[in-house]
Design a protein around this motif. Structure first.
Motif, mmCIF file in Angstrom:
data_model
loop_
_atom_site.group_PDB
_atom_site.id
_atom_site.type_symbol
_atom_site.label_atom_id
_atom_site.label_comp_id
_atom_site.label_asym_id
_atom_site.label_seq_id
_atom_site.Cartn_x
_atom_site.Cartn_y
_atom_site.Cartn_z
ATOM 1 N N ILE A 31 6.263 -3.741 9.523
ATOM 2 C CA ILE A 31 6.082 -2.425 8.863
ATOM 3 C C ILE A 31 7.659 -1.901 8.674
ATOM 4 C CG2 ILE A 31 6.176 -1.184 11.411
ATOM 5 C CD1 ILE A 31 4.369 0.904 10.255
ATOM 6 N N GLY A 32 7.954 -1.247 7.786
ATOM 7 C CA GLY A 32 9.135 -0.298 7.598
ATOM 8 C C GLY A 32 9.891 -0.997 6.410
ATOM 9 N N ALA A 33 9.562 -2.002 5.568
ATOM 10 C CA ALA A 33 10.185 -2.529 4.456
ATOM 11 C C ALA A 33 9.673 -2.011 3.075
ATOM 12 C CB ALA A 33 10.185 -3.822 4.657
ATOM 13 N N GLY A 34 10.479 -1.946 2.175
ATOM 14 C CA GLY A 34 9.996 -2.033 0.839
ATOM 15 C C GLY A 34 9.816 -0.301 0.437
ATOM 16 N N GLY A 35 10.277 0.466 1.353
ATOM 17 C CA GLY A 35 10.271 1.794 0.859
ATOM 18 C C GLY A 35 8.793 2.550 0.826
ATOM 19 N N LYS A 36 7.778 1.993 1.447
ATOM 20 C CA LYS A 36 6.588 2.386 1.206
ATOM 21 C C LYS A 36 5.903 3.626 2.101
ATOM 22 C CE LYS A 36 6.181 -0.687 -1.779
ATOM 23 N NZ LYS A 36 5.899 -0.661 -2.879
ATOM 24 N N ASN A 37 6.982 4.080 3.253
ATOM 25 C CA ASN A 37 6.487 5.332 3.913
ATOM 26 C C ASN A 37 5.574 5.113 4.813
ATOM 27 O OD1 ASN A 37 8.822 6.754 2.909
ATOM 28 N ND2 ASN A 37 7.606 7.298 1.075
ATOM 29 N N VAL A 38 5.387 4.050 5.264
ATOM 30 C CA VAL A 38 4.258 3.671 6.140
ATOM 31 C C VAL A 38 4.540 3.842 7.695
ATOM 32 C CG1 VAL A 38 2.639 1.853 7.132
ATOM 33 C CG2 VAL A 38 3.053 1.663 4.702
ATOM 34 N N SER A 39 3.746 4.658 8.357
ATOM 35 C CA SER A 39 4.243 5.199 9.651
ATOM 36 C C SER A 39 2.957 4.592 10.754
ATOM 37 C CB SER A 39 4.183 6.801 9.867
ATOM 38 O OG SER A 39 2.802 7.146 9.497
ATOM 39 N N PHE A 40 3.480 4.709 12.062
ATOM 40 C CA PHE A 40 2.448 4.286 12.874
ATOM 41 C C PHE A 40 1.063 4.834 12.830
ATOM 42 C CE2 PHE A 40 6.645 3.882 15.075
ATOM 43 C CZ PHE A 40 6.940 2.473 14.983
ATOM 44 N N PRO A 41 0.782 6.069 12.886
ATOM 45 C CA PRO A 41 -0.737 6.389 12.907
ATOM 46 C C PRO A 41 -1.295 5.879 11.420
ATOM 47 C CG PRO A 41 1.005 8.387 13.090
ATOM 48 C CD PRO A 41 1.804 7.084 12.844
ATOM 49 N N ASP A 42 -0.585 5.572 10.358
ATOM 50 C CA ASP A 42 -1.398 4.807 9.194
ATOM 51 C C ASP A 42 -2.206 3.770 9.464
ATOM 52 O OD1 ASP A 42 -0.519 7.033 7.508
ATOM 53 O OD2 ASP A 42 1.521 6.037 7.057
ATOM 54 N N VAL A 43 -1.816 3.109 10.813
ATOM 55 C CA VAL A 43 -2.397 1.784 11.053
ATOM 56 C C VAL A 43 -3.463 2.082 12.218
ATOM 57 C CG1 VAL A 43 -1.988 -0.539 11.574
ATOM 58 C CG2 VAL A 43 -0.166 0.570 10.459
ATOM 59 N N PRO A 44 -4.780 1.646 12.096
ATOM 60 C CA PRO A 44 -5.811 1.727 12.874
ATOM 61 C C PRO A 44 -5.457 0.494 14.249
ATOM 62 C CG PRO A 44 -6.746 0.861 11.147
ATOM 63 C CD PRO A 44 -5.408 1.098 10.558
#
Length: 276
Positions: A30-43
């Motif tokens: 998580i955290g690469a590619g500028g995708k703005n994925v945060s921890f709460p996005d992942v079940p």
């Protein structure tokens, strides 16, 4: 990871079938590619061990023309969504969660990230200091090695990375380690040299099976797994497929069929890795 600029996230489900009580591990880069994925996005399934792997820490400058810094690592992941406060929060809310960082990756600012030590001793000293600082600041639990380009021979790579991982584990700075090789004439010799001498400090082999050619068949996939299990003998090998245009065996072409075949083989350890 290979083609890391395109990486959104990477999921790994691990089931170890050779232990008396089966253990399950789910991992996400998580955290690469500028995708703005945060921890709460992942079940998060509370019934499995869960590793978030921050991507990436890189020993390069932040300048517009990046250059190697001989083991002085900085965090290049999405620090707005993945900062120390958010890491503490996700770990407090989910006792089964641990957080690690992956180092190097494929490129930064359009330029390949090379392993370029000035010397073994200076690189190891700098890497221990900078990585320990990042681990402490972010309250991390593990480290993943994903160098894919080299300005040093395999033996130098093995000594630098091996000494670093040994120090981090022996001094309880991290509790687990992993490496992320793939089938390439310039990549494999470095990781195989590392595994031969320091495999005992490496907990997981995140092998990039999606770096194989498109059109991989079930039988080819099984053979690739057998080959890498032999190359990294005794290691916990992760298998994978991608949905981002990468290669390898896709679900629609028999990925899960291949896994079922391998699961039916006595004493196999099958680790499922999913890249989107």
């Amino acid at each position: 990871m290979a083609s890391s600029n395109l990486l959104v996230s990477l999921f790994i489900l691990q089931v170890l079938f050779v232990t008396p009580t089966n253990s399950k591990l789910f991992r996400e880069y998580i955290g690469a590619g500028g995708k703005n994925v945060s921890f709460p996005d992942v079940p998060i399934n509370p019934n499995v061990d869960f590793h978030f792997i921050l991507s990436f820490a890189i020993d390069y400058t932040n300048a517009s023309s990046p250059s190697p810094t001989n083991g002085n690592f900085s965090a290049y992941w999405d620090k707005e969504n993945l900062n120390p406060s958010q890491i503490s929060s996700i770990k407090a809310d989910h006792p089964n969660v641990k957080v690690a960082m992956s180092v190097a990756g494929d490129s930064v600012n359009g330029q390949f990230v090379y392993f370029s030590p000035a010397s073994t001793s200076s690189w190891v000293s700098n890497a221990i200091s900078s990585i320990t600082q990042i681990v402490t600041e972010y309250n991390l639990d593990g480290i993943d090695i994903d160098y894919e380009h080299y300005n040093a021979d395999p033996d130098t790579f093995a000594e630098c990375i091996g000494q670093l991982l040994s120090y981090l584990k022996e001094n309880k700075i991290v509790s687990f380690t992993s490496i992320a090789p793939f089938e390439d004439d310039s990549v494999q010799p470095h990781y195989l040299a590392l595994w031969k001498k320091y495999g005992y400090v490496i907990d997981y082999v995140n092998f990039q099976f999606y770096a194989y050619d498109n059109g991989t068949t079930v039988q080819q996939f099984i053979q690739y797994f057998e080959t890498q299990s032999s190359n990294y003998e005794g290691g916990k090998i992760l298998v994978s497929f991608g949905t981002d245009g990468s290669g390898g065996l896709k679900p629609e072409d028999g990925f899960f069929e291949a896994c079922l075949v391998m699961l039916a083989t006595p004493c196999h350890e099958i680790d499922l890795q999913y890249q989107v």
